[in-house]
Design an enzyme around this catalytic site. Structure first.
Site, PDB file in Angstrom:
ATOM      1  N   SER A 141       4.310   4.570   1.739  1.00  0.00           N
ATOM      2  CA  SER A 141       5.003   4.467   0.450  1.00  0.00           C
ATOM      3  C   SER A 141       4.299   5.378  -0.551  1.00  0.00           C
ATOM      4  CB  SER A 141       4.924   3.013  -0.035  1.00  0.00           C
ATOM      5  OG  SER A 141       5.296   2.926  -1.395  1.00  0.00           O
ATOM      6  N   TYR A 154       0.449  -4.883  -2.037  1.00  0.00           N
ATOM      7  CA  TYR A 154       1.293  -3.929  -1.313  1.00  0.00           C
ATOM      8  C   TYR A 154       0.646  -2.539  -1.330  1.00  0.00           C
ATOM      9  CZ  TYR A 154       5.557  -1.279  -0.137  1.00  0.00           C
ATOM     10  OH  TYR A 154       6.481  -0.438   0.444  1.00  0.00           O
TER      11      TYR A 154
END
Ligand SMILES: NC(=O)c1ccc[n+]([C@@H]2O[C@H](COP(=O)([O-])OP(=O)(O)OC[C@H]3O[C@@H](n4cnc5c(N)ncnc54)[C@H](OP(=O)(O)O)[C@@H]3O)[C@@H](O)[C@H]2O)c1
Length: 265
Positions: A141, A154
Protein backbone atom coordinates in the site's frame (compact mmCIF):
# COMPACT_ATOMS: atom_id res chain seq x y z
CA UNK A 1 6.76 -13.39 -17.42
CA UNK A 2 4.29 -14.89 -19.86
CA UNK A 3 0.92 -15.28 -18.13
CA UNK A 4 -0.47 -17.82 -20.61
CA UNK A 5 -0.86 -21.07 -18.64
CA UNK A 6 0.82 -19.52 -15.59
CA UNK A 7 -0.25 -21.29 -12.35
CA UNK A 8 -1.15 -18.70 -9.73
CA UNK A 9 -2.20 -19.00 -6.09
CA UNK A 10 -4.05 -15.77 -5.23
CA UNK A 11 -5.08 -14.95 -1.66
CA UNK A 12 -7.90 -12.52 -0.92
CA UNK A 13 -9.53 -13.64 -4.19
CA UNK A 14 -12.99 -13.10 -2.69
CA UNK A 15 -12.35 -9.38 -2.14
CA UNK A 16 -12.60 -6.24 -4.27
CA UNK A 17 -9.02 -6.11 -5.57
CA UNK A 18 -8.56 -9.90 -5.53
CA UNK A 19 -11.55 -10.60 -7.77
CA UNK A 20 -10.42 -7.87 -10.24
CA UNK A 21 -6.86 -9.22 -10.23
CA UNK A 22 -8.19 -12.76 -10.81
CA UNK A 23 -10.25 -11.63 -13.78
CA UNK A 24 -7.38 -9.68 -15.38
CA UNK A 25 -5.00 -12.62 -14.99
CA UNK A 26 -7.56 -15.12 -16.29
CA UNK A 27 -8.12 -12.89 -19.35
CA UNK A 28 -4.44 -13.39 -20.16
CA UNK A 29 -4.63 -17.17 -19.91
CA UNK A 30 -3.48 -17.68 -16.32
CA UNK A 31 -4.78 -20.67 -14.32
CA UNK A 32 -5.89 -19.70 -10.85
CA UNK A 33 -6.29 -21.12 -7.35
CA UNK A 34 -8.57 -18.65 -5.57
CA UNK A 35 -8.06 -18.52 -1.80
CA UNK A 36 -10.16 -16.89 0.90
CA UNK A 37 -12.38 -17.72 3.86
CA UNK A 38 -15.81 -17.00 2.32
CA UNK A 39 -16.88 -19.89 0.10
CA UNK A 40 -19.87 -18.08 -1.45
CA UNK A 41 -17.80 -15.08 -2.53
CA UNK A 42 -15.11 -17.37 -3.99
CA UNK A 43 -17.81 -19.32 -5.86
CA UNK A 44 -19.05 -16.10 -7.50
CA UNK A 45 -15.54 -15.19 -8.67
CA UNK A 46 -14.82 -18.73 -9.89
CA UNK A 47 -18.08 -18.87 -11.87
CA UNK A 48 -17.20 -15.61 -13.63
CA UNK A 49 -13.73 -16.88 -14.51
CA UNK A 50 -14.98 -20.25 -15.76
CA UNK A 51 -17.46 -18.48 -18.05
CA UNK A 52 -14.58 -16.59 -19.76
CA UNK A 53 -13.55 -19.52 -20.02
CA UNK A 54 -10.59 -19.86 -17.63
CA UNK A 55 -9.38 -22.43 -15.13
CA UNK A 56 -10.32 -21.49 -11.56
CA UNK A 57 -10.14 -23.61 -8.39
CA UNK A 58 -11.41 -22.61 -4.99
CA UNK A 59 -9.44 -23.03 -1.78
CA UNK A 60 -11.14 -22.12 1.47
CA UNK A 61 -8.68 -21.13 4.16
CA UNK A 62 -7.49 -18.62 6.71
CA UNK A 63 -3.95 -17.34 6.12
CA UNK A 64 -3.43 -16.71 9.85
CA UNK A 65 -3.66 -20.46 10.58
CA UNK A 66 -0.56 -22.63 10.02
CA UNK A 67 -2.39 -25.84 9.10
CA UNK A 68 -4.72 -24.00 6.70
CA UNK A 69 -1.77 -22.26 5.02
CA UNK A 70 -0.08 -25.62 4.44
CA UNK A 71 -3.33 -27.08 3.10
CA UNK A 72 -3.79 -24.05 0.82
CA UNK A 73 -0.41 -24.62 -0.82
CA UNK A 74 -0.84 -28.40 -1.10
CA UNK A 75 -4.29 -28.00 -2.58
CA UNK A 76 -3.13 -25.36 -5.10
CA UNK A 77 -0.19 -27.55 -6.17
CA UNK A 78 -2.45 -30.57 -6.58
CA UNK A 79 -5.16 -28.74 -8.54
CA UNK A 80 -2.88 -26.65 -10.77
CA UNK A 81 -0.09 -29.23 -11.07
CA UNK A 82 2.33 -26.80 -9.37
CA UNK A 83 2.64 -23.11 -8.53
CA UNK A 84 4.50 -20.49 -10.59
CA UNK A 85 3.29 -17.38 -8.78
CA UNK A 86 2.02 -16.64 -5.27
CA UNK A 87 0.10 -13.38 -4.91
CA UNK A 88 -0.22 -12.33 -1.26
CA UNK A 89 -3.24 -10.06 -1.60
CA UNK A 90 -5.41 -10.88 1.46
CA UNK A 91 -5.47 -7.98 3.88
CA UNK A 92 -7.26 -6.37 6.81
CA UNK A 93 -7.59 -2.78 7.98
CA UNK A 94 -9.11 -0.78 10.81
CA UNK A 95 -9.28 3.02 10.75
CA UNK A 96 -9.05 4.12 14.37
CA UNK A 97 -6.95 5.86 17.01
CA UNK A 98 -4.13 3.51 18.01
CA UNK A 99 -4.61 4.32 21.72
CA UNK A 100 -8.17 3.00 21.44
CA UNK A 101 -7.57 0.01 19.16
CA UNK A 102 -8.37 -3.42 20.59
CA UNK A 103 -5.06 -5.30 21.07
CA UNK A 104 -6.66 -8.37 19.44
CA UNK A 105 -7.36 -6.29 16.31
CA UNK A 106 -3.77 -5.05 16.21
CA UNK A 107 -2.64 -8.68 16.30
CA UNK A 108 -5.12 -9.68 13.60
CA UNK A 109 -3.95 -6.89 11.26
CA UNK A 110 -0.28 -7.82 11.64
CA UNK A 111 -1.08 -11.54 11.31
CA UNK A 112 -3.11 -10.99 8.14
CA UNK A 113 -0.98 -8.36 6.40
CA UNK A 114 2.53 -9.41 7.41
CA UNK A 115 2.99 -12.72 9.21
CA UNK A 116 0.45 -14.62 7.10
CA UNK A 117 2.05 -13.54 3.79
CA UNK A 118 5.57 -14.25 5.12
CA UNK A 119 4.64 -17.73 6.32
CA UNK A 120 2.65 -18.56 3.19
CA UNK A 121 5.67 -17.49 1.13
CA UNK A 122 7.78 -19.78 3.32
CA UNK A 123 5.46 -22.68 2.36
CA UNK A 124 5.63 -21.95 -1.39
CA UNK A 125 9.24 -20.84 -1.77
CA UNK A 126 10.99 -24.25 -1.58
CA UNK A 127 8.85 -25.42 -4.53
CA UNK A 128 9.68 -22.31 -6.58
CA UNK A 129 13.39 -22.73 -5.81
CA UNK A 130 13.35 -26.37 -6.97
CA UNK A 131 11.69 -25.22 -10.22
CA UNK A 132 14.35 -22.51 -10.54
CA UNK A 133 11.71 -19.99 -11.54
CA UNK A 134 8.66 -18.25 -10.19
CA UNK A 135 7.56 -15.08 -8.46
CA UNK A 136 6.05 -13.88 -5.20
CA UNK A 137 3.88 -10.77 -5.46
CA UNK A 138 3.07 -8.88 -2.27
CA UNK A 139 0.23 -6.38 -2.35
CA UNK A 140 1.31 -3.54 -0.10
CA UNK A 141 0.00 0.00 0.00
CA UNK A 142 1.04 3.64 -0.27
CA UNK A 143 0.59 3.43 3.52
CA UNK A 144 3.53 1.00 3.56
CA UNK A 145 5.84 3.85 2.57
CA UNK A 146 4.09 6.85 4.13
CA UNK A 147 2.82 6.28 7.67
CA UNK A 148 -0.75 7.57 7.92
CA UNK A 149 -2.48 8.75 11.10
CA UNK A 150 -5.30 6.48 12.31
CA UNK A 151 -4.09 3.71 9.98
CA UNK A 152 -1.20 3.08 12.36
CA UNK A 153 -1.38 -0.73 12.71
CA UNK A 154 -2.17 -1.08 9.03
CA UNK A 155 0.76 1.18 8.04
CA UNK A 156 3.11 -0.74 10.34
CA UNK A 157 2.08 -4.07 8.80
CA UNK A 158 2.52 -2.78 5.23
CA UNK A 159 5.91 -1.20 6.07
CA UNK A 160 6.87 -4.67 7.28
CA UNK A 161 5.60 -6.29 4.09
CA UNK A 162 7.64 -3.85 1.99
CA UNK A 163 10.77 -4.62 4.04
CA UNK A 164 10.13 -8.35 3.69
CA UNK A 165 9.74 -7.98 -0.08
CA UNK A 166 12.95 -5.97 -0.49
CA UNK A 167 15.08 -8.27 1.68
CA UNK A 168 13.73 -11.46 0.12
CA UNK A 169 14.23 -10.09 -3.40
CA UNK A 170 17.90 -9.43 -2.58
CA UNK A 171 18.26 -12.83 -0.91
CA UNK A 172 16.82 -14.61 -3.98
CA UNK A 173 18.88 -12.67 -6.52
CA UNK A 174 20.17 -15.14 -9.12
CA UNK A 175 17.83 -17.96 -8.03
CA UNK A 176 15.31 -17.44 -10.84
CA UNK A 177 12.65 -16.55 -8.27
CA UNK A 178 11.60 -12.91 -8.18
CA UNK A 179 9.72 -10.78 -5.67
CA UNK A 180 7.38 -7.95 -6.63
CA UNK A 181 5.98 -5.38 -4.22
CA UNK A 182 2.87 -3.58 -5.52
CA UNK A 183 1.70 -0.47 -3.65
CA UNK A 184 -1.79 0.64 -4.62
CA UNK A 185 -3.18 3.95 -3.40
CA UNK A 186 -6.73 3.92 -2.01
CA UNK A 187 -9.21 1.89 -4.05
CA UNK A 188 -12.98 1.46 -3.94
CA UNK A 189 -13.44 -1.83 -2.08
CA UNK A 190 -15.11 -3.13 1.06
CA UNK A 191 -11.89 -2.81 3.08
CA UNK A 192 -12.74 0.92 3.32
CA UNK A 193 -15.87 1.34 5.43
CA UNK A 194 -18.28 4.29 5.32
CA UNK A 195 -16.21 6.36 7.75
CA UNK A 196 -13.04 5.90 5.66
CA UNK A 197 -14.93 6.80 2.48
CA UNK A 198 -16.36 9.98 4.08
CA UNK A 199 -12.94 10.98 5.42
CA UNK A 200 -11.34 10.24 2.01
CA UNK A 201 -13.89 12.50 0.31
CA UNK A 202 -13.18 15.34 2.73
CA UNK A 203 -9.38 15.15 2.38
CA UNK A 204 -9.75 14.59 -1.39
CA UNK A 205 -7.90 11.26 -1.28
CA UNK A 206 -7.58 9.74 -4.77
CA UNK A 207 -9.50 6.47 -5.11
CA UNK A 208 -8.92 4.00 -7.93
CA UNK A 209 -11.42 1.47 -9.23
CA UNK A 210 -10.17 -2.11 -8.56
CA UNK A 211 -9.56 -2.66 -12.29
CA UNK A 212 -6.77 -0.03 -12.28
CA UNK A 213 -4.93 -1.90 -9.53
CA UNK A 214 -5.50 -5.21 -11.33
CA UNK A 215 -3.92 -3.79 -14.50
CA UNK A 216 -0.91 -2.62 -12.47
CA UNK A 217 -0.47 -6.12 -11.00
CA UNK A 218 -0.69 -7.71 -14.46
CA UNK A 219 1.85 -5.24 -15.89
CA UNK A 220 4.22 -5.77 -12.96
CA UNK A 221 4.10 -9.53 -13.54
CA UNK A 222 4.49 -9.31 -17.30
CA UNK A 223 7.49 -7.00 -16.90
CA UNK A 224 9.06 -8.90 -13.96
CA UNK A 225 9.06 -5.67 -11.95
CA UNK A 226 10.61 -5.46 -8.46
CA UNK A 227 8.03 -2.90 -7.41
CA UNK A 228 5.11 -0.91 -8.73
CA UNK A 229 3.52 2.14 -7.15
CA UNK A 230 0.03 2.88 -8.40
CA UNK A 231 -1.00 6.47 -9.05
CA UNK A 232 0.48 9.95 -9.16
CA UNK A 233 1.21 12.01 -7.01
CA UNK A 234 1.19 9.17 -4.40
CA UNK A 235 4.18 7.47 -6.08
CA UNK A 236 6.08 10.77 -5.90
CA UNK A 237 5.19 11.38 -2.23
CA UNK A 238 6.33 7.86 -1.37
CA UNK A 239 9.82 8.75 -2.65
CA UNK A 240 9.70 12.21 -1.05
CA UNK A 241 8.79 10.72 2.35
CA UNK A 242 11.94 8.57 2.26
CA UNK A 243 14.14 11.61 1.47
CA UNK A 244 12.43 14.42 3.38
CA UNK A 245 10.06 12.99 6.00
CA UNK A 246 9.80 16.29 7.95
CA UNK A 247 8.46 17.97 4.83
CA UNK A 248 5.76 15.30 4.50
CA UNK A 249 5.02 15.65 8.26
CA UNK A 250 4.23 19.32 7.64
CA UNK A 251 2.22 18.62 4.47
CA UNK A 252 0.04 16.07 6.31
CA UNK A 253 -0.59 18.15 9.45
CA UNK A 254 -3.95 19.55 8.31
CA UNK A 255 -5.10 16.18 7.00
CA UNK A 256 -4.13 14.44 10.27
CA UNK A 257 -6.58 16.61 12.20
CA UNK A 258 -9.42 15.65 9.84
CA UNK A 259 -8.47 11.97 10.09
CA UNK A 260 -8.45 12.08 13.89
CA UNK A 261 -11.89 13.71 13.87
CA UNK A 262 -13.33 10.92 11.69
CA UNK A 263 -11.54 8.18 13.64
CA UNK A 264 -13.08 9.48 16.89
CA UNK A 265 -16.59 9.79 15.48
N1 LIG B 1 -8.80 -0.99 -1.18
C1 LIG B 1 -7.79 -0.17 -0.86
O1 LIG B 1 -7.98 1.03 -0.61
C2 LIG B 1 -6.38 -0.72 -0.81
C3 LIG B 1 -5.33 0.18 -1.01
C4 LIG B 1 -4.04 -0.31 -0.93
C5 LIG B 1 -3.82 -1.63 -0.69
N2 LIG B 1 -4.86 -2.49 -0.50
C6 LIG B 1 -4.57 -3.89 -0.21
O2 LIG B 1 -5.17 -4.70 -1.20
C7 LIG B 1 -5.43 -5.99 -0.66
C8 LIG B 1 -6.85 -6.41 -0.99
O3 LIG B 1 -7.75 -5.55 -0.33
P1 LIG B 1 -9.21 -5.17 -0.89
O4 LIG B 1 -9.21 -3.71 -1.06
O5 LIG B 1 -9.56 -6.05 -2.00
O6 LIG B 1 -10.09 -5.50 0.39
P2 LIG B 1 -11.35 -6.49 0.59
O7 LIG B 1 -12.30 -6.30 -0.52
O8 LIG B 1 -11.81 -6.26 1.98
O9 LIG B 1 -10.68 -7.91 0.46
C9 LIG B 1 -9.85 -8.42 1.48
C10 LIG B 1 -9.55 -9.87 1.14
O10 LIG B 1 -8.69 -10.43 2.13
C11 LIG B 1 -9.21 -11.69 2.52
N3 LIG B 1 -8.83 -11.99 3.91
C12 LIG B 1 -8.88 -11.15 4.98
N4 LIG B 1 -8.47 -11.80 6.09
C13 LIG B 1 -8.14 -13.06 5.69
C14 LIG B 1 -7.66 -14.20 6.38
N5 LIG B 1 -7.40 -14.20 7.70
N6 LIG B 1 -7.44 -15.34 5.68
C15 LIG B 1 -7.68 -15.38 4.35
N7 LIG B 1 -8.14 -14.33 3.64
C16 LIG B 1 -8.37 -13.18 4.31
C17 LIG B 1 -10.74 -11.54 2.38
O11 LIG B 1 -11.30 -12.80 2.12
P3 LIG B 1 -12.34 -13.57 3.10
O12 LIG B 1 -13.09 -12.53 3.85
O13 LIG B 1 -13.15 -14.39 2.16
O14 LIG B 1 -11.43 -14.38 3.93
C18 LIG B 1 -10.83 -10.71 1.11
O15 LIG B 1 -10.78 -11.54 -0.02
C19 LIG B 1 -5.14 -5.89 0.84
O16 LIG B 1 -3.87 -6.42 1.12
C20 LIG B 1 -5.15 -4.39 1.09
O17 LIG B 1 -4.37 -4.04 2.19
C21 LIG B 1 -6.15 -2.07 -0.58
Amino acid sequence: MNLEGCRILLTGASGGLGSAIAESLAARGARLALAGRRRDALDTVARRLRSMPAQAHIIEGDITDAAQRREMVESARAQLGGIDVLINNAGALEFTLFAEQDPATIERIVQTNLLGPMLLTREVLPHLLVQGEGRVVNIGSTFGTIGFACFTSYSASKFGLRGFSEALRRELDGSGVGVTYVAPRAARTAINNGTVMAMAREVKMNMDPPEVVAQAVVRALQQDRDEAYVGFPESFFARLNALLPRLVDRALRGQNAVMRRYAQS
